[in-house]
Scaffold this motif. Structure first.
Motif, PDB file in Angstrom:
ATOM      1  N   ARG A 242       2.125 -26.141  11.794  1.00  0.00           N
ATOM      2  CA  ARG A 242       1.853 -25.551  13.224  1.00  0.00           C
ATOM      3  C   ARG A 242       3.212 -24.667  13.423  1.00  0.00           C
TER       4      ARG A 242
ATOM      5  N   PHE B 288       3.020 -20.888  13.828  1.00  0.00           N
ATOM      6  CA  PHE B 288       3.565 -20.004  15.090  1.00  0.00           C
ATOM      7  C   PHE B 288       4.527 -18.761  14.743  1.00  0.00           C
TER       8      PHE B 288
ATOM      9  N   HIS C 199       3.795 -15.072  15.890  1.00  0.00           N
ATOM     10  CA  HIS C 199       4.764 -14.276  16.704  1.00  0.00           C
ATOM     11  C   HIS C 199       5.515 -12.913  15.819  1.00  0.00           C
TER      12      HIS C 199
ATOM     13  N   GLU D  46       3.068 -14.521  24.556  1.00  0.00           N
ATOM     14  CA  GLU D  46       2.902 -16.130  24.337  1.00  0.00           C
ATOM     15  C   GLU D  46       1.317 -16.397  24.306  1.00  0.00           C
ATOM     16  N   ARG D  47       0.593 -15.825  25.219  1.00  0.00           N
ATOM     17  CA  ARG D  47      -0.885 -16.090  25.362  1.00  0.00           C
ATOM     18  C   ARG D  47      -1.646 -15.514  23.879  1.00  0.00           C
TER      19      ARG D  47
ATOM     20  N   GLN E 190      -0.366 -15.286  21.015  1.00  0.00           N
ATOM     21  CA  GLN E 190       0.313 -16.172  19.934  1.00  0.00           C
ATOM     22  C   GLN E 190      -0.764 -17.464  19.960  1.00  0.00           C
ATOM     23  N   GLU E 191      -0.903 -18.016  21.347  1.00  0.00           N
ATOM     24  CA  GLU E 191      -1.835 -19.195  21.386  1.00  0.00           C
ATOM     25  C   GLU E 191      -3.144 -19.066  20.851  1.00  0.00           C
ATOM     26  N   GLU E 192      -3.621 -17.919  21.298  1.00  0.00           N
ATOM     27  CA  GLU E 192      -5.136 -17.621  21.014  1.00  0.00           C
ATOM     28  C   GLU E 192      -5.182 -17.289  19.519  1.00  0.00           C
TER      29      GLU E 192
ATOM     30  N   LEU F  62      -3.595 -18.635  17.092  1.00  0.00           N
ATOM     31  CA  LEU F  62      -3.116 -20.181  16.451  1.00  0.00           C
ATOM     32  C   LEU F  62      -4.541 -20.872  16.694  1.00  0.00           C
ATOM     33  N   LYS F  63      -5.139 -20.678  17.852  1.00  0.00           N
ATOM     34  CA  LYS F  63      -6.175 -21.475  18.133  1.00  0.00           C
ATOM     35  C   LYS F  63      -7.494 -21.149  17.537  1.00  0.00           C
TER      36      LYS F  63
ATOM     37  N   ILE G 169      -3.253 -25.701  16.566  1.00  0.00           N
ATOM     38  CA  ILE G 169      -3.251 -26.138  17.768  1.00  0.00           C
ATOM     39  C   ILE G 169      -1.920 -26.941  17.697  1.00  0.00           C
ATOM     40  N   ARG G 170      -1.200 -26.952  18.835  1.00  0.00           N
ATOM     41  CA  ARG G 170      -0.180 -27.744  19.124  1.00  0.00           C
ATOM     42  C   ARG G 170      -0.561 -29.272  19.376  1.00  0.00           C
TER      43      ARG G 170
END
Length: 169
Positions: free
Chosen positions: A123, A127, A131, A151-152, A154-156, A158-159, A164-165
């Motif tokens: 993970r 990330f 990034h 940040e939004r 990056q999370e999208e 990765l998802k 996911i975290r």
């Protein structure tokens, strides 16, 4: 697409690191709707080497987790609409691929930060690639509004590829 991944890190942190890197690069390109075939170079190294590179290129005398060296400028982050006219040198003369740039990752930091944040090395590597890919496409996080957007995204990203975290139990 050409992804060159060079691993000079002396130990195996992740046996499937190439798959993780390629998955995230492709997810980031899809997310940003990049219309070109691209070239991306990724170097996996240690704290000592990234410290030297950070000092040489950014005049920051310490190791960092990831460095991004974009090949093109983006007046609007993620906007590829006029890049052929604006920056024709960003395209490889033989392959025609958009040369996005270089990513350098400290695998020492991958291990340290994964432990500190309570998630897997996989993970954390994912990330850092997400990034850095956003940096290669013109995003930054120098002001609060940019940081929130980045940040939004990056999370999208990765998802979308399943990194996911993990939550500690």
């Amino acid at each position: 697409m050409t992804f060159e991944i060079e691993n000079v890190y002396p130990e195996v942190v992740l046996p499937d690191y190439e798959t993780v890197i390629k998955n995230v690069i492709e997810a980031a390109l899809d997310y940003e709707k990049c219309p070109y075939e691209v070239q991306v170079y990724v170097l996996l190294t240690d704290n000592e080497e990234i410290h030297q590179i950070n000092r040489e290129h950014r005049q920051i005398d310490r190791p960092t987790d990831v460095l991004s060296f974009p090949m093109a400028d983006y007046p609007v982050p993620g906007d590829f609409s006029d890049i052929e006219e604006r920056d024709p040198d960003a395209f490889h003369p033989e392959t025609g691929e958009l040369m996005l740039g270089d990513i350098i990752i400290s695998m020492d930091k991958v291990k340290e930060q994964a432990k500190a944040y309570g998630h897997s090395n996989t993970r954390e590597l994912a990330f850092l690639v997400a990034h850095s890919m956003l940096h290669l496409m013109g995003y930054d996080h120098m002001v609060e509004e940019e940081r929130i957007v980045m940040e939004r995204k990056q999370e999208e990203i990765l998802k979308s590829c399943g990194y996911i975290r993990e939550m500690e139990s």
